[in-house]
Design a protein around this motif. Structure first.
Motif, PDB file in Angstrom:
ATOM      1  N   MET A 163      10.947  -8.093  -5.896  1.00  0.00           N
ATOM      2  CA  MET A 163      10.568  -6.827  -5.278  1.00  0.00           C
ATOM      3  C   MET A 163       9.555  -7.095  -4.166  1.00  0.00           C
ATOM      4  O   MET A 163       8.555  -7.767  -4.389  1.00  0.00           O
ATOM      5  N   LYS A 164       9.847  -6.580  -2.984  1.00  0.00           N
ATOM      6  CA  LYS A 164       9.022  -6.883  -1.812  1.00  0.00           C
ATOM      7  C   LYS A 164       7.591  -6.397  -1.960  1.00  0.00           C
ATOM      8  O   LYS A 164       6.634  -7.101  -1.629  1.00  0.00           O
ATOM      9  N   TYR A 165       7.420  -5.172  -2.438  1.00  0.00           N
ATOM     10  CA  TYR A 165       6.088  -4.572  -2.507  1.00  0.00           C
ATOM     11  C   TYR A 165       5.529  -4.660  -3.927  1.00  0.00           C
ATOM     12  O   TYR A 165       6.176  -4.251  -4.888  1.00  0.00           O
ATOM     13  N   LYS A 166       4.333  -5.202  -4.035  1.00  0.00           N
ATOM     14  CA  LYS A 166       3.659  -5.313  -5.331  1.00  0.00           C
ATOM     15  C   LYS A 166       2.555  -4.266  -5.480  1.00  0.00           C
ATOM     16  O   LYS A 166       2.144  -3.949  -6.587  1.00  0.00           O
ATOM     17  N   HIS A 167       2.066  -3.772  -4.346  1.00  0.00           N
ATOM     18  CA  HIS A 167       0.988  -2.774  -4.343  1.00  0.00           C
ATOM     19  C   HIS A 167       1.485  -1.507  -3.652  1.00  0.00           C
ATOM     20  O   HIS A 167       1.874  -1.550  -2.479  1.00  0.00           O
ATOM     21  N   ILE A 168       1.476  -0.406  -4.385  1.00  0.00           N
ATOM     22  CA  ILE A 168       1.861   0.886  -3.838  1.00  0.00           C
ATOM     23  C   ILE A 168       0.579   1.716  -3.705  1.00  0.00           C
ATOM     24  O   ILE A 168      -0.074   2.032  -4.697  1.00  0.00           O
ATOM     25  N   VAL A 169       0.235   2.039  -2.461  1.00  0.00           N
ATOM     26  CA  VAL A 169      -1.042   2.693  -2.167  1.00  0.00           C
ATOM     27  C   VAL A 169      -0.766   4.099  -1.638  1.00  0.00           C
ATOM     28  O   VAL A 169       0.070   4.285  -0.757  1.00  0.00           O
ATOM     29  N   PHE A 170      -1.476   5.060  -2.185  1.00  0.00           N
ATOM     30  CA  PHE A 170      -1.239   6.461  -1.857  1.00  0.00           C
ATOM     31  C   PHE A 170      -2.439   7.093  -1.152  1.00  0.00           C
ATOM     32  O   PHE A 170      -3.594   6.808  -1.486  1.00  0.00           O
ATOM     33  N   ASP A 171      -2.147   7.979  -0.216  1.00  0.00           N
ATOM     34  CA  ASP A 171      -3.106   8.981   0.234  1.00  0.00           C
ATOM     35  C   ASP A 171      -3.166  10.035  -0.878  1.00  0.00           C
ATOM     36  O   ASP A 171      -2.308  10.039  -1.774  1.00  0.00           O
ATOM     37  N   ILE A 172      -4.134  10.925  -0.846  1.00  0.00           N
ATOM     38  CA  ILE A 172      -4.215  11.970  -1.885  1.00  0.00           C
ATOM     39  C   ILE A 172      -3.699  13.307  -1.379  1.00  0.00           C
ATOM     40  O   ILE A 172      -2.646  13.785  -1.805  1.00  0.00           O
ATOM     41  N   ASP A 173      -4.451  13.927  -0.463  1.00  0.00           N
ATOM     42  CA  ASP A 173      -4.099  15.277  -0.001  1.00  0.00           C
ATOM     43  C   ASP A 173      -2.771  15.273   0.730  1.00  0.00           C
ATOM     44  O   ASP A 173      -2.583  14.532   1.706  1.00  0.00           O
ATOM     45  N   GLY A 174      -1.829  16.097   0.265  1.00  0.00           N
ATOM     46  CA  GLY A 174      -0.529  16.177   0.915  1.00  0.00           C
ATOM     47  C   GLY A 174       0.433  15.095   0.473  1.00  0.00           C
ATOM     48  O   GLY A 174       1.579  15.076   0.928  1.00  0.00           O
ATOM     49  N   THR A 175      -0.018  14.215  -0.408  1.00  0.00           N
ATOM     50  CA  THR A 175       0.841  13.122  -0.890  1.00  0.00           C
ATOM     51  C   THR A 175       0.923  13.142  -2.411  1.00  0.00           C
ATOM     52  O   THR A 175       2.017  13.216  -2.978  1.00  0.00           O
ATOM     53  N   TYR A 226      -8.739  -2.193   1.372  1.00  0.00           N
ATOM     54  CA  TYR A 226      -7.922  -2.247   0.160  1.00  0.00           C
ATOM     55  C   TYR A 226      -7.368  -3.655  -0.049  1.00  0.00           C
ATOM     56  O   TYR A 226      -7.418  -4.195  -1.162  1.00  0.00           O
ATOM     57  N   VAL A 227      -6.821  -4.241   1.001  1.00  0.00           N
ATOM     58  CA  VAL A 227      -6.262  -5.593   0.918  1.00  0.00           C
ATOM     59  C   VAL A 227      -7.344  -6.581   0.471  1.00  0.00           C
ATOM     60  O   VAL A 227      -7.102  -7.453  -0.376  1.00  0.00           O
ATOM     61  N   GLU A 228      -8.532  -6.422   1.042  1.00  0.00           N
ATOM     62  CA  GLU A 228      -9.644  -7.308   0.689  1.00  0.00           C
ATOM     63  C   GLU A 228     -10.017  -7.188  -0.792  1.00  0.00           C
ATOM     64  O   GLU A 228     -10.133  -8.204  -1.501  1.00  0.00           O
ATOM     65  N   LEU A 229     -10.210  -5.961  -1.270  1.00  0.00           N
ATOM     66  CA  LEU A 229     -10.673  -5.758  -2.633  1.00  0.00           C
ATOM     67  C   LEU A 229      -9.603  -6.080  -3.675  1.00  0.00           C
ATOM     68  O   LEU A 229      -9.916  -6.533  -4.775  1.00  0.00           O
ATOM     69  N   SER A 230      -8.356  -5.822  -3.337  1.00  0.00           N
ATOM     70  CA  SER A 230      -7.273  -6.084  -4.292  1.00  0.00           C
ATOM     71  C   SER A 230      -6.793  -7.530  -4.242  1.00  0.00           C
ATOM     72  O   SER A 230      -5.973  -7.947  -5.062  1.00  0.00           O
ATOM     73  N   LYS A 231      -7.306  -8.280  -3.245  1.00  0.00           N
ATOM     74  CA  LYS A 231      -6.972  -9.701  -3.105  1.00  0.00           C
ATOM     75  C   LYS A 231      -5.456  -9.914  -3.038  1.00  0.00           C
ATOM     76  O   LYS A 231      -4.882 -10.744  -3.755  1.00  0.00           O
ATOM     77  N   THR A 232      -4.824  -9.154  -2.178  1.00  0.00           N
ATOM     78  CA  THR A 232      -3.381  -9.264  -2.025  1.00  0.00           C
ATOM     79  C   THR A 232      -3.006  -9.567  -0.589  1.00  0.00           C
ATOM     80  O   THR A 232      -3.857  -9.560   0.314  1.00  0.00           O
ATOM     81  N   ASP A 233      -1.744  -9.855  -0.357  1.00  0.00           N
ATOM     82  CA  ASP A 233      -1.182 -10.081   0.966  1.00  0.00           C
ATOM     83  C   ASP A 233      -0.766  -8.727   1.534  1.00  0.00           C
ATOM     84  O   ASP A 233      -0.094  -7.942   0.849  1.00  0.00           O
ATOM     85  N   HIS A 234      -1.154  -8.435   2.769  1.00  0.00           N
ATOM     86  CA  HIS A 234      -0.836  -7.120   3.342  1.00  0.00           C
ATOM     87  C   HIS A 234       0.665  -6.860   3.400  1.00  0.00           C
ATOM     88  O   HIS A 234       1.109  -5.712   3.401  1.00  0.00           O
ATOM     89  N   ARG A 235       1.476  -7.925   3.410  1.00  0.00           N
ATOM     90  CA  ARG A 235       2.931  -7.756   3.452  1.00  0.00           C
ATOM     91  C   ARG A 235       3.500  -7.261   2.130  1.00  0.00           C
ATOM     92  O   ARG A 235       4.644  -6.824   2.074  1.00  0.00           O
ATOM     93  N   LYS A 236       2.701  -7.318   1.087  1.00  0.00           N
ATOM     94  CA  LYS A 236       3.143  -6.848  -0.226  1.00  0.00           C
ATOM     95  C   LYS A 236       2.665  -5.427  -0.525  1.00  0.00           C
ATOM     96  O   LYS A 236       2.833  -4.922  -1.630  1.00  0.00           O
ATOM     97  N   VAL A 237       2.066  -4.793   0.488  1.00  0.00           N
ATOM     98  CA  VAL A 237       1.516  -3.447   0.325  1.00  0.00           C
ATOM     99  C   VAL A 237       2.397  -2.425   1.034  1.00  0.00           C
ATOM    100  O   VAL A 237       2.819  -2.631   2.176  1.00  0.00           O
ATOM    101  N   LEU A 238       2.665  -1.314   0.365  1.00  0.00           N
ATOM    102  CA  LEU A 238       3.334  -0.169   0.977  1.00  0.00           C
ATOM    103  C   LEU A 238       2.397   1.031   0.865  1.00  0.00           C
ATOM    104  O   LEU A 238       1.936   1.367  -0.230  1.00  0.00           O
ATOM    105  N   TYR A 239       2.100   1.648   2.007  1.00  0.00           N
ATOM    106  CA  TYR A 239       1.205   2.806   2.023  1.00  0.00           C
ATOM    107  C   TYR A 239       2.033   4.075   2.151  1.00  0.00           C
ATOM    108  O   TYR A 239       2.949   4.163   2.974  1.00  0.00           O
TER     109      TYR A 239
END
Length: 224
Positions: A1-13, A146-159
């Motif tokens: 699976m390409k994305y390991k971190h799923i990151v959400f906005d709150i309001d409206g999402t 977020y990338v810094e604190l979660s210690k992940t690769d930005h390519r594995k993040v979907l916002y």
């Protein structure tokens, strides 16, 4: 699976707060200046920090205005709800062993007061609020934090977000972006994926059965 971190906005999402935000802001402006501004003209405030929104409105005493806006927001608390399909989506993401996070323009105080009462805050591990960075959306800083604190690769993040500010923040950070059409009401915001409803995200992550529509992608739902 390409994305390991799923990151959400709150309001409206994750939560439907548009009515509460716009009407409480309208009431705040009325109290401060006597001006009656239609909610349709205040929609620019969705997706940016309250401080930035008030600066755009030329409000002088920002601290007092924020305090008043918070009090007015409480009057509309019963209009705020988690979007249909979000609780089920979060449970499925947990089963898929996805890490879930939040990048929001809310302050920590607003996050704790407003969002922690939603019943879904326990799903999120890494939270970035407006207090955590000097620069805010649409700048890349919140997502890079977020990338810094979660210690992940930005390519594995979907916002996932609903506004042009969310889209631009992701673009500036080099992170893929999915538009929450259910909260955005604007299909013309730049996005790597258009999600008509929350469950569409599962097909993007697991089925990888997507069809190209111009220069965008539309998730096809195959998840019950």
């Amino acid at each position: 699976m390409k994305y390991k971190h799923i990151v959400f906005d709150i309001d409206g999402t994750l939560t439907d707060t548009e009515y509460a935000i716009l009407h409480s802001l309208q009431e705040t402006i009325r109290a401060l200046s006597g001006k009656e501004i239609p909610c349709s003209e205040l929609k620019f405030a969705l997706g940016i920090t309250g401080t930035d929104a008030l600066k755009e409105l030329d409000i002088k005493d920002i601290s007092y205005a924020i305090e008043l806006w918070d009090k007015n927001m409480c009057k509309y608390a019963d209009t705020v709800k988690v979007f249909d399909g979000i609780p089920g989506l979060l449970k499925n993401l947990l089963r898929l062993d996805c890490k879930m996070g939040i990048v929001t323009s809310k302050t920590w105080k607003e996050y704790e007061h407003d969002f922690c009462q939603s019943g879904i805050s326990q799903y999120f591990e890494t939270i970035i609020c407006a207090d955590d960075t000097k620069e805010h959306k649409p700048n890349a800083a919140p997502l890079l934090k977020y990338v810094e604190l979660s210690k992940t690769d930005h390519r594995k993040v979907l916002y996932i977000g609903d506004s042009k500010y969310d889209s631009k923040c992701a673009e500036n950070a080099g992170i893929d972006f999915a538009l929450a059409v259910w909260g955005s009401h604007n299909r013309h915001i730049r996005a790597d994926y258009l999600l008509e409803r929350p469950a569409d995200l599962l097909s993007v992550l697991t089925k990888r059965d997507i069809s190209q529509d111009g220069d965008r992608f539309v998730g096809k739902l195959f998840i019950p």
